[in-house]
Design an enzyme around this catalytic site. Sequence first.
Site, PDB file in Angstrom:
ATOM      1  CD  GLU A 266      -2.914  -1.223   2.259  1.00 52.21           C
ATOM      2  OE1 GLU A 266      -2.420  -1.473   3.372  1.00 52.21           O
ATOM      3  OE2 GLU A 266      -4.128  -1.034   2.079  1.00 52.21           O
TER       4      GLU A 266
ATOM      5  CD  GLU B 217      -3.662  -6.480   3.283  1.00 53.33           C
ATOM      6  OE1 GLU B 217      -3.741  -7.210   2.271  1.00 53.33           O
ATOM      7  OE2 GLU B 217      -2.987  -5.437   3.296  1.00 53.33           O
TER       8      GLU B 217
END
Length: 704
Positions: free
Chosen positions: A110, A130
């Site tokens: 990210e 995730e």
Amino acid sequence: MTQPVTLSTRDGVAIITVDNPPVNALSPGVPEGILTALETAERDASIRAIVLICAGRTFISGADIKELEQAARNPASGGPDLHPLLTRIEDCAKPVIMAIHGMALGGGLELAMAGHYRVAVADASLGAPEVNLGIIPGAEGTQRLPRLVGVAAAVDMCVSGRPIKAPQALQMGLIDRVIDGDLLSGAETFAREVAGLPVRKTRERNVSGSASENAAIFAAGRVQAGKICRNQTAPLAALEALEAATTLPFEQGCKKEREIVRRVLAGDQAKAMIHIFFAERAVARVPGIPKDTATYPIANVGIIGAGTMGGGIAMACANAGISVSLKETEQAALDRGLAAIRKNYESSVKKGRFSQAVMDQRMALIHPQLTYDGFNRADLIIEAVFESMPLKKQVFGEIDKIAKPDCVLASNTSTLDIDEIAAATSRPHMVIGLHFFSPAHVMRLVEIVRGKHPSNEVVATSLAVAKKLGKIGVVVGNCRGFVGNRMMLPYMREAQFLVEEGSTPEQVDKALTDFGMAMGIFAVDDMGGIDLAYRVKQEYAHLRKPGERVPLVLDKLYEMGRLGQKRGRGWYRYDEGRAPIPDPEVDALIEKTANEAGIARRTVTPQEIIERCVYIMINEGARILEEGHAQRAADIDVIYCTGYGFPGYRGGPMWYADTVGLKSVYARVQEFHKQYGHLWEPAPLLKKLAEEGRSFADWDQAKG
Ligand code: NAI
């Protein structure tokens, strides 16, 4: 303490280096350090471009998992907020180039996506894993990823959690160049090429695809999510956030993403998966075995028995680059064992898992033989002969005469007393149980059975061996069935009672798989073999109390030769494939047996199936814990999630009990006790914790 982030400059390029061992996680101090360095570089008029690179073995490998755990405890916080840093990076007036090696995962990816360019070495991995922690990318990943790689690829990455390698990332547009050779100099060269160009902000890019195209992609994504992550909410939540990227402007999409993050963090699944993540790491901490305990180096392994387990263990060793001497008693058995290994490797080559050259290397590490030649050089000998105490004692007596003094002697026994086996040698302190699971080259769990005698070094070496083989070693005590099988037995028994009372094998298995078990218990029984279950039942017969209820159908299946999958018939029928097919003959047999025994048939609900199957395991787990045969409730959870197909998103049986609440579990156990008698006698520890309003996690914590 050294600074985790430093800034240097070279010929107009600023180099921000993150150095936060071991994996450059985004721990407190790192985002702040990056921000300060970035602002300094931006202000410096001599700087034309900025490279962000990491020291050590990897790029930023993700968020600080401890922070995530805290966030799961306090979901309203939504976890660490990287928004200001990411915006600042993206708004930087000078091009920011992310230079990636090792892994850019989760928060690392990210952060990388907020840069204006990304370059990576060829073997770098990039991913959004995730979902494996029951959460979703929460630092704008669901908003930037589809802008870079398109909606379909973003859906695949976020739903599967699978990382991709740099060359594929280049094709998809996630990175801008694969660097051959030195990453930093390659990144600097790239930086000079783009210096002076207007910066490209990921957030200002459009998301590709029309509304109808994207709707089709999301529909397919939901199907994919259902297939690979049954019952899990995180993949669906990730899809929801990705969908927001296709319908909302960036800022609003980010807001939506944060709302979803808070929601998943507040759910039981994220807590359970984060629990298992930590539990898997905690198993290596064994009370009484200091971290710096010396270990024996393991380069040569001797394996006795080339059957199902010996062959699988040999492959696990060869896969880790360890040389193996594999001994059998007869040429025919040796040939069979080797043929099974070869077939297995060939199938992996066919599927493209590794090359023929890799297979050849691995085969060359396995030395089949009919003698103990070379066993005097072995650092570890693993016995995997038939499950028979006299035979195991004979084998240990033989290897005691041959093995060097510092050779670790292990048995793969699944039920036998390791101390009795150790007593057949002159060195019980070198003897330990290494209980692998089938197929041993695939299954991650190894129960390390610690009897009375093994030295600390032998226990520490066993843990190190498990790690070297890419497995999770959990130290357990020397009790009947150790931890996993000991809990499995009452589970299997209860399932059989349920069918006698009115359910069918299919209904029981469906309730269990709906709950999240990888397989139903009757399908497992058929896979393991009805003969094996029958033998175990006989072995345990002398432990029964007078008048104790005994399952009735298994013996009949055994007598009918319905030995399970291998015979095409057991609790189920099997055609060509291995999918179980309900068999009316079995249903009739069950009904007849129950009627003859005077068992009243009734409707059994899925809820009762789950409670009876899972709570009986929990009750046994509580006994195991109190007796000290497992060090922590979390260890039992790891055993069940890695070796027995218990759903990770429920955190293992003991964590699940905590989630339901021990008071409620105890109350049901008491009811079953009243109804079904002493097999349901509440474990004293369950009673105690329930009455004190505590949990198994509290018990673990109190034990430290
Ligand atoms: P298996 O029957 O497939 O293989 C045993 C092999 O040992 C046979 O090939 C036999 O020829 C060989 N053997 C017997 N005596 C020998 C000797 N003196 N020297 C060399 N080889 C000898 O049995 P399997 O399933 O591999 O089980 C082996 C051990 O692993 C048992 O103790 C079993 O309880 C345990 N185990 C089995 C699991 C399973 O799922 N099959 C799972 C975990 C443990």
